[in-house]
Design a protein around this motif. Structure first.
Motif, short mmCIF file in Angstrom:
data_model
loop_
_atom_site.label_atom_id
_atom_site.label_comp_id
_atom_site.label_asym_id
_atom_site.label_seq_id
_atom_site.Cartn_x
_atom_site.Cartn_y
_atom_site.Cartn_z
N VAL A 1 -3.98 4.00 1.78
CA VAL A 1 -5.41 4.14 2.05
C VAL A 1 -6.17 4.34 0.74
N ALA A 2 -5.68 5.22 -0.12
CA ALA A 2 -6.35 5.48 -1.40
C ALA A 2 -6.44 4.21 -2.24
N MET A 3 -5.35 3.45 -2.30
CA MET A 3 -5.35 2.24 -3.12
C MET A 3 -6.23 1.14 -2.52
N VAL A 4 -6.18 0.98 -1.20
CA VAL A 4 -6.99 -0.04 -0.53
C VAL A 4 -8.47 0.29 -0.65
N VAL A 5 -8.83 1.55 -0.48
CA VAL A 5 -10.23 1.95 -0.60
C VAL A 5 -10.75 1.66 -2.01
N THR A 6 -9.98 2.03 -3.02
CA THR A 6 -10.41 1.79 -4.40
C THR A 6 -10.54 0.30 -4.67
N PHE A 7 -9.57 -0.47 -4.26
CA PHE A 7 -9.62 -1.92 -4.46
C PHE A 7 -10.76 -2.53 -3.66
N GLY A 8 -10.90 -2.12 -2.40
CA GLY A 8 -11.93 -2.69 -1.51
C GLY A 8 -13.35 -2.39 -1.95
N LEU A 9 -13.56 -1.20 -2.53
CA LEU A 9 -14.91 -0.85 -2.98
C LEU A 9 -15.38 -1.76 -4.11
N LEU A 10 -14.45 -2.24 -4.91
CA LEU A 10 -14.82 -2.96 -6.11
C LEU A 10 -14.65 -4.48 -6.02
N ILE A 11 -13.91 -4.97 -5.04
CA ILE A 11 -13.57 -6.40 -5.03
C ILE A 11 -14.78 -7.30 -4.81
N ASN A 12 -15.72 -6.88 -4.00
CA ASN A 12 -16.86 -7.75 -3.69
C ASN A 12 -18.14 -7.36 -4.42
N ASN A 13 -18.03 -6.45 -5.36
CA ASN A 13 -19.23 -6.00 -6.07
C ASN A 13 -19.36 -6.71 -7.42
N ASP A 14 -20.57 -7.09 -7.76
CA ASP A 14 -20.85 -7.66 -9.08
C ASP A 14 -21.33 -6.55 -9.97
N TRP A 15 -20.57 -6.25 -11.00
CA TRP A 15 -20.93 -5.11 -11.87
C TRP A 15 -21.59 -5.62 -13.11
N MET B 1 -5.88 1.15 -11.48
CA MET B 1 -5.48 -0.18 -11.96
C MET B 1 -5.86 -1.27 -10.97
N LEU B 2 -5.66 -1.02 -9.68
CA LEU B 2 -6.03 -2.01 -8.67
C LEU B 2 -7.55 -2.18 -8.61
N GLY B 3 -8.28 -1.08 -8.76
CA GLY B 3 -9.73 -1.18 -8.79
C GLY B 3 -10.22 -1.99 -9.97
N MET B 4 -9.63 -1.75 -11.15
CA MET B 4 -10.00 -2.53 -12.33
C MET B 4 -9.61 -3.99 -12.16
N GLY B 5 -8.46 -4.23 -11.54
CA GLY B 5 -8.04 -5.60 -11.27
C GLY B 5 -8.99 -6.32 -10.34
N ALA B 6 -9.54 -5.60 -9.36
CA ALA B 6 -10.50 -6.21 -8.44
C ALA B 6 -11.77 -6.62 -9.17
N VAL B 7 -12.19 -5.83 -10.15
CA VAL B 7 -13.43 -6.11 -10.88
C VAL B 7 -13.23 -7.17 -11.95
#
Length: 193
Positions: free
Chosen positions: A179-193, A58-64
């Protein structure tokens, strides 16, 4: 030569003149406690897994997407997929363990239902927290508080069942979950998909 039958002695403990407990009764009580621990321990880990993996998705999707509805849909899909995966894995594991035991045929199904249910309970935590929020930015900041409280409870219960120090277990569960949540969020926050 005739075999001699060996009798195992029963130790009787006298509490007072009217009450006594045999060693056999005490062993049966210990077996009952271990049975509870046998299903509760995996349930705690499954619930923890449901919480962390669903919150991370959910946090990863929120970042994107920065869309709360997308986060909720992603969380629900993660809950269903994770619960099915946990059920299948537990069913296969228990069935292969009990393959030769005809009397225990229902145990794999019970284990599968228990694993899926525990995963779903954990996954409901971030979903419910997010459903109660309206603004995306507030959700990302606020969702971590209730999730961390529930993770701390899971860590403490797991430590209690293991007989290990509670504070260290709680910190370990919180640290690796963050760590798991931050990594997932961090991987996607600055990427343009």
């Amino acid at each position: 030569m005739a075999e001699q039958k060996q009798n195992t002695p029963t130790v009787t403990i006298f509490i007072n003149d009217n009450e006594h407990i045999s060693q056999h009764e005490t062993e049966e009580e210990n077996l009952d406690d271990s049975k509870v621990s046998q299903w509760l321990h995996p349930a705690i880990f499954s619930a923890n897994d449901g919480l962390v993996s669903t919150a991370s998705l959910m946090l990863g999707m929120g970042a994107v997407s920065q869309d709360i509805n997308a986060m909720i849909i992603t969380g629900f899909i993660g809950l269903v997929a994770g619960a099915c995966s946990m059920a299948m894995g537990e069913f296969i594991t228990v069935e292969s363990t009990l393959e030769n035991d005809v009397g225990e045929r229902r145990d794999p199904l019970r284990a599968a239902v228990a694993a899926a249910s525990a995963f779903s309970v954990g996954a409901m935590v971030p979903l419910l927290v997010t459903l109660l929020m309206e603004d995306y930015h507030v959700t990302l900041g606020v969702v971590e508080g209730p999730i961390s409280v529930v993770l701390a409870v899971f860590g403490w219960v797991g430590a209690f069942l293991d007989g290990s120090p509670g504070c260290r277990a709680v910190l370990r569960v919180l640290l690796w979950s963050w760590v798991a949540m931050v990594v997932t969020f961090g991987l996607l926050i600055n990427n343009d998909w």
